[in-house]
Design an enzyme around this catalytic site. Sequence first.
Site, PDB file in Angstrom:
ATOM      1  N   LYS A   4       0.777   6.104  17.837  1.00 35.61           N
ATOM      2  CA  LYS A   4       0.817   7.229  16.909  1.00 35.61           C
ATOM      3  C   LYS A   4       0.914   6.718  15.463  1.00 35.61           C
ATOM      4  CE  LYS A   4       3.030  11.640  16.082  1.00 35.61           C
ATOM      5  NZ  LYS A   4       4.202  12.486  16.304  1.00 35.61           N
ATOM      6  N   ASP A   5       1.708   5.666  15.267  1.00 39.13           N
ATOM      7  CA  ASP A   5       1.825   5.096  13.926  1.00 39.13           C
ATOM      8  C   ASP A   5       0.521   4.448  13.479  1.00 39.13           C
ATOM      9  OD1 ASP A   5       4.368   6.005  13.621  1.00 39.13           O
ATOM     10  OD2 ASP A   5       5.360   4.108  14.060  1.00 39.13           O
ATOM     11  N   HIS A  18      18.679   2.093  14.753  1.00 37.26           N
ATOM     12  CA  HIS A  18      18.620   1.784  16.176  1.00 37.26           C
ATOM     13  C   HIS A  18      19.976   1.941  16.852  1.00 37.26           C
ATOM     14  CE1 HIS A  18      14.461  -0.277  16.262  1.00 37.26           C
ATOM     15  NE2 HIS A  18      14.515   0.726  15.402  1.00 37.26           N
ATOM     16  N   SER A  33      16.876   7.775  16.521  1.00 36.44           N
ATOM     17  CA  SER A  33      16.270   8.683  15.548  1.00 36.44           C
ATOM     18  C   SER A  33      16.788  10.103  15.703  1.00 36.44           C
ATOM     19  CB  SER A  33      14.759   8.707  15.748  1.00 36.44           C
ATOM     20  OG  SER A  33      14.228   7.414  15.739  1.00 36.44           O
ATOM     21  N   GLU A  81       5.408   5.840 -15.535  1.00 40.59           N
ATOM     22  CA  GLU A  81       4.566   6.039 -14.370  1.00 40.59           C
ATOM     23  C   GLU A  81       4.923   7.358 -13.699  1.00 40.59           C
ATOM     24  OE1 GLU A  81       2.027   3.919 -14.615  1.00 40.59           O
ATOM     25  OE2 GLU A  81       2.331   2.958 -12.659  1.00 40.59           O
TER      26      GLU A  81
HETATM   27  C1  HEM Z   1       8.699  -3.036  -3.721  1.00 39.50           C
HETATM   28  C2  HEM Z   1       7.582  -3.675  -3.825  1.00 39.50           C
HETATM   29  C3  HEM Z   1       6.771  -3.772  -5.111  1.00 39.50           C
HETATM   30  C4  HEM Z   1       6.438  -2.768  -6.008  1.00 39.50           C
HETATM   31  C5  HEM Z   1       6.801  -1.286  -5.924  1.00 39.50           C
HETATM   32  C6  HEM Z   1       5.644  -3.393  -7.062  1.00 39.50           C
HETATM   33  C7  HEM Z   1       5.112  -2.740  -8.166  1.00 39.50           C
HETATM   34  C8  HEM Z   1       4.326  -3.308  -9.166  1.00 39.50           C
HETATM   35  C9  HEM Z   1       3.675  -2.588 -10.222  1.00 39.50           C
HETATM   36  C10 HEM Z   1       3.771  -1.075 -10.483  1.00 39.50           C
HETATM   37  C11 HEM Z   1       2.960  -3.491 -10.960  1.00 39.50           C
HETATM   38  C12 HEM Z   1       2.059  -3.205 -12.166  1.00 39.50           C
HETATM   39  C13 HEM Z   1       0.665  -2.978 -11.656  1.00 39.50           C
HETATM   40  C14 HEM Z   1      -0.327  -2.800 -12.762  1.00 39.50           C
HETATM   41  O1  HEM Z   1      -0.410  -1.700 -13.324  1.00 39.50           O
HETATM   42  O2  HEM Z   1      -1.016  -3.774 -13.054  1.00 39.50           O
HETATM   43  C15 HEM Z   1       3.184  -4.793 -10.391  1.00 39.50           C
HETATM   44  C16 HEM Z   1       2.640  -5.977 -10.881  1.00 39.50           C
HETATM   45  C17 HEM Z   1       2.858  -7.233 -10.332  1.00 39.50           C
HETATM   46  N1  HEM Z   1       3.596  -7.530  -9.188  1.00 39.50           N
HETATM   47 FE1  HEM Z   1       4.534  -6.166  -8.004  1.00 39.50          FE
HETATM   48  N2  HEM Z   1       5.517  -4.734  -6.800  1.00 39.50           N
HETATM   49  C18 HEM Z   1       6.193  -5.015  -5.626  1.00 39.50           C
HETATM   50  C19 HEM Z   1       6.303  -6.244  -5.013  1.00 39.50           C
HETATM   51  C20 HEM Z   1       5.875  -7.465  -5.561  1.00 39.50           C
HETATM   52  C21 HEM Z   1       6.114  -8.764  -4.986  1.00 39.50           C
HETATM   53  C22 HEM Z   1       6.900  -9.016  -3.705  1.00 39.50           C
HETATM   54  C23 HEM Z   1       5.526  -9.694  -5.809  1.00 39.50           C
HETATM   55  C24 HEM Z   1       5.481 -11.219  -5.690  1.00 39.50           C
HETATM   56  C25 HEM Z   1       5.609 -11.844  -4.543  1.00 39.50           C
HETATM   57  C26 HEM Z   1       4.889  -8.979  -6.894  1.00 39.50           C
HETATM   58  C27 HEM Z   1       4.156  -9.576  -7.933  1.00 39.50           C
HETATM   59  C28 HEM Z   1       3.545  -8.896  -8.971  1.00 39.50           C
HETATM   60  C29 HEM Z   1       2.765  -9.515 -10.024  1.00 39.50           C
HETATM   61  C30 HEM Z   1       2.459 -11.005 -10.164  1.00 39.50           C
HETATM   62  C31 HEM Z   1       2.334  -8.473 -10.881  1.00 39.50           C
HETATM   63  C32 HEM Z   1       1.494  -8.619 -12.186  1.00 39.50           C
HETATM   64  C33 HEM Z   1       0.017  -8.466 -11.946  1.00 39.50           C
HETATM   65  C34 HEM Z   1      -0.452  -7.044 -12.216  1.00 39.50           C
HETATM   66  O3  HEM Z   1       0.057  -6.390 -13.113  1.00 39.50           O
HETATM   67  O4  HEM Z   1      -1.363  -6.601 -11.508  1.00 39.50           O
HETATM   68  N3  HEM Z   1       5.130  -7.631  -6.715  1.00 39.50           N
HETATM   69  N4  HEM Z   1       4.010  -4.664  -9.292  1.00 39.50           N
END
Ligand code: HEM
Lengths: 389, 252
Positions: free
Chosen positions: A235-236, A207, A211, A279
Site C-alpha cells: 500500500k505504501d 511500535h 498505530s 519559503e
Molecule cells: C531535512 C532534510 C533537508 C531539508 C528540508 C533540506 C532543505 C534544503 C533547502 C530548502 C535548500 C535550498 C534549495 C535551493 O533553493 O537551492 C537546501 C540546499 C542544500 N542542501 Fe539541503 N535539506 C535537507 C537535507 C540535506 C542534507 C542531509 C544535506 C547534505 C548531506 C544537504 C545539503 C545541501 C546543500 C549542499 C545545499 C546547497 C545547494 C542548493 O542550494 O541547491 N541537505 N537544502
Amino acid sequence: MNKFLQWFDERLPIVSLVKHSTTEYPAPKNLNYMWNFGSLALVALVVQILTGLFLTMHYKPDVGLAFDSVQHIMRDVNWGFLIRNMHAVGASFFFIVVYIHIGRGLYYGSYKSPREVLWWMGIVIFFLMMATAFMGYVLPWGQMSFWGATVITNLLSVIPFIGDEIVIWLWGGYSVDDPTLNRFFALHFLLPFLIVGVVILHLWALHHNKSNNPVGIDLTKKGDFVPFHPYYTVKDAFGLGVYLIPFTLMVFFAPDYLGHADNYIPADPLVTPAHIVPEWYFLPFYAILRAIPDKLLGVVAMIVAIAILFVLPWLDRSKVRSARFRPMYKVMFWTFIIDFFILGWVGAKPPEGDFITIGRVATAIYFAFFLALPFVSKIEKPKQLPTSI
Amino acid sequence: MKKFAALTLVWSMFVAVTFMALKAMFFPPHVDHGPHIEEQQWSTDGIRGNWDREQLLRGYKVATEVCMSCHSFKYISHRNLKNIGITEAKAKEMAEALDLGLNDPILSLLSPEDAKDSYGKEVPDLSVMTKARAKGPDYVYALLTHYVSSETFMTEYGKQIIAGDGQYLNKVFPGYRIAMPNPLSADLVEYEDGTEATVEQMAKDVTAFLTWTGDPLLVEKKRLGVIVFLYLVLFTFLCYKSYKAIWAKVKK
Ligand code: HEM
C-alpha cells in the site's frame, strides 16, 4: 531464517529486530490513506539526505563561490540539475507530507494516551526540519537567501538584554556573511542526521504502542491486525507512486515554481529586495509573527504557535480519539485547518490594509482552537463508539 | 451557556475572516502590481516545447554584437552551443571571432567596475536573467520594447517623470528610470538569414537566447521528464493492482 543469518542473529539479534519491527509488525487493518504519509515522510527524508550528499560534493560554502557553484551543479555536473531540483522541490514536498501527517494526527487524536511521547518526537522533528530548511535556503546565496537569513536571524535580537550579542554570535560577525554561510552549511549537513535519530525514537514509540486507527479505539483482537509486510509495504508503494508523480512533474517542468525569482540574483547586502518573503512552508507562522504589533511578543507567539502542540494531549480532555465520533471537535478541526490556510495566504501579502486585520483575526482563531479545547472536550457529547472495527 | 457564547463568538470571527479572505482573494484590493507585462509565445513553451535554433543564432548575434558591450554571460561558453546542434568547429570559429576560446566564459570587455563607474549601477550578468525576474522572458522582452520619451510618458500616464543624468524612461522597469540606454534600434544588426531586424524581432530573439543561457538543458529536461512520468504512471498502476490483489483476502 537461513543458517548463517540464524548464527549471526544469536550473536547480534539485528535480523529478528528488523523482522519484528518491520515485516512482522502488526498494523491495524483499517488504516486509510492518511496513514501513508508517515512512510512518505521517511522517503522524503532519505531523498533529502541522498541528494544533499551529492550536492555537497560540488557545492562551495563561500560567499564568493556559493552562487556560482550552484549554477555549476545545474549546468556542468552530470545529473546535477536533477539532484539540485530534487533537493529544492523535495524540501517543499517534505513539508507538504509532514503537514498532512500532523493534520492526520490532529483529526484522529493520535496524540492522545498512550502516544504522547510519540507525538512529542514528531514535534521535535518538525522544529528540526524548519531549522534545516531555513539554513538550506541560505546556501545558494541568492538575494532571498541573504535577506531571508538577515530578517529571521534578526528576530533573535528581541531577546531582552543579550539579544544583540546572541545575533552577533550567531552570525560570527556584524552581519550575515561568510562565517554565517559556513556555519549554516555545517549545521544544514548535521541536522538531518539528528532528525534521523529522532525518527528512530518516533518509530520506537510507535511500535511500542502500535498505530492508532481511523476509528480511534484500542484494538485487542488478533484479527484486527495484518502484518506490515506485504500488506502495508504494497500500500505504501502505491502511495509512493502517487507522491512521485506530482513530485517528478515539479522537478522536471516547474522546479522554480515554489521558489522566488530573486534567488537567481546573487546576494547583495547593498540592495534590499522589494518584498522579503520566506519559503511558503513558513508562511502561516510568519503571519502570526507579523500579526502581533510588538516584536518580542510576535516572536514569542510564533514559537508558542508550534510549541503549544507539546501540551495538546492535556488540553484535549476527551477520552475519544477519532474526530469521527466528536461532532464539536470535528467543526473545530476544520475551522483550524481553513484558518491555517488563511494564515499561510496572508503571510505572503504585504502587511497593509485588510491583510493586517485578516492576519490578526486568523491568529486569534489559531490560538482559540487550543484555548477552547479543554472546555469543548468537556461539554461535547461524543457519538456511540463501536466496540470493534 | 456562557461557554457556548464564547464559542459562538470565536466561530463568527472565523466566518468573518474567511469571508474577508475570500473577498480579498477574488476581488483583490487595488494594489499597484507594477506595469502590465504581456505574455508572449516562446518556442520552448509547453511540454513539447523545443529550441528554435535559427532564432537562437539570431539572438546570439544580438547578444554578442549589442548587449555584450556592457553585459557578460559568465555561465556560458561557446562549447555550450553544441547542445543546440552547432558543430564544435563552427562553435570554435564563432568564439574566435570574439577573441575567445571554446571554453571561455562569454565576458564583456567592460569590467564590472568600469561598468559601475560608467552607468552608476551594477550591470547585471545576463546568463540567468530570465530566471531572475518574476515574469521571466516576458519581462525581458517587454523591457527591451518599452522605452519611451518623457513626452510620450507624460501623455500616456498623465504624470511627469524626470529622467536624471544617465537615466532613461522605460514603462516596465520598476520605478521607470533605468540606467540602461535603449540598446535596440531598427536594423542595428544584419541577420544572416535575411530576417528583418526590427526592434521587436531583435528583442524576441535575444530574449529567446537568454532563456537558453539561463537553462541550456531545458529541452532535455522536458524530454526526460515525460519518460520518467510515463514510467511512474506504470509503476503506480502496477502497485495499485498488487495492492488490490494482496488486500482482496483481508476481511473488512
Ligand atoms: C531535512 C532534510 C533537508 C531539508 C528540508 C533540506 C532543505 C534544503 C533547502 C530548502 C535548500 C535550498 C534549495 C535551493 O533553493 O537551492 C537546501 C540546499 C542544500 N542542501 Fe539541503 N535539506 C535537507 C537535507 C540535506 C542534507 C542531509 C544535506 C547534505 C548531506 C544537504 C545539503 C545541501 C546543500 C549542499 C545545499 C546547497 C545547494 C542548493 O542550494 O541547491 N541537505 N537544502
